[in-house]
Design an enzyme around this catalytic site. Structure first.
Site, PDB file in Angstrom:
ATOM      1  N   HIS A  92       0.936  -1.175  -0.070  1.00  5.92           N
ATOM      2  CA  HIS A  92      -0.144   0.030   0.056  1.00  5.92           C
ATOM      3  C   HIS A  92       0.967   1.367  -0.027  1.00  5.92           C
ATOM      4  CE1 HIS A  92      -2.832   2.906   2.227  1.00  5.92           C
ATOM      5  NE2 HIS A  92      -2.901   3.062   1.068  1.00  5.92           N
ATOM      6  N   HIS A 109      -1.953   0.729   8.121  1.00  7.97           N
ATOM      7  CA  HIS A 109      -3.297   0.801   7.890  1.00  7.97           C
ATOM      8  C   HIS A 109      -4.044  -0.653   7.989  1.00  7.97           C
ATOM      9  CE1 HIS A 109      -1.206   4.243   5.702  1.00  7.97           C
ATOM     10  NE2 HIS A 109      -2.325   4.910   6.250  1.00  7.97           N
TER      11      HIS A 109
HETATM   12  S1  FES Z   1       1.079   1.011   4.333  1.00  5.74           S
HETATM   13 FE1  FES Z   1       0.389  -0.667   4.882  1.00  5.74          FE
HETATM   14  S2  FES Z   1      -1.625  -0.883   4.831  1.00  5.74           S
HETATM   15 FE2  FES Z   1      -1.131   1.256   4.326  1.00  5.74          FE
END
Ligand code: FES
Length: 159
Positions: A92, A109
């Site tokens: 992500h 997150h």
């Molecule tokens: S950086 Fe891992 S879920 Fe957002």
């Protein structure tokens, strides 16, 4: 382009897994396998089930995570086919992924990846699997990383 026997098995495994799960996130199993100089990342005698070992591969800035799951895994190595390794950079936004209780969790997150299914995302904001680090084991139990399936987060090239 030449496809090795090993790569063909990986592709067919990905197709089988995709058909079994019906999940549209199987695309990452087709990520190119990028070979780098081999690096010793552990020994089977020192691994305990569900106790992760962190290392850097394919360079000093790329953190990887090696774990013996205690259950067979896609592309797992060892007598139980249960030893796997992945890039520990979340797909992500690049936070460091941690191994907890049989799953890989991003603390930023809370994306979650299944280490038995080539680190497929099953919850959270990440949209692709963690790049899997290919392993081979020598007769004395030494474990070497020798390739990465896919691109590590934030990089145009893995090295
Ligand atoms: S950086 Fe891992 S879920 Fe957002």
């Amino acid at each position: 382009m030449v496809i090795t026997r090993r790569r063909l098995v990986q592709i067919l495994s990905g197709l089988t897994m995709a058909s079994m799960t019906g999940v549209g996130r199987a695309q990452f199993w087709f990520a190119p396998s990028l070979t780098y100089p081999a690096l010793k990342v552990g020994n089977t005698r020192n691994l305990q089930n569900n106790q992760p070992v962190y290392f850097n591969y394919p360079d000093s800035r790329a953190q990887g995570l090696l774990v013996k799951l205690g259950r067979p895994a896609l592309l797992g190595v060892g007598s139980g086919r249960d030893i796997v390794a992945f890039s520990a950079s979340c797909t992500h936004m690049g936070c460091g992924v941690q191994y907890k209780g049989g799953r890989m969790v991003c603390p930023c997150h809370f994306s979650m990846y299944d280490p038995a299914k080539a680190a497929q995302v099953y919850q959270g904001l990440a949209s692709t699997s963690l790049p899997q680090i290919q392993l081979r084991i020598q007769a004395n139990g030494d474990i070497f990383a020798n390739a990465v399936n896919g691109l590590i987060w934030g990089r145009a090239k893995n090295i």
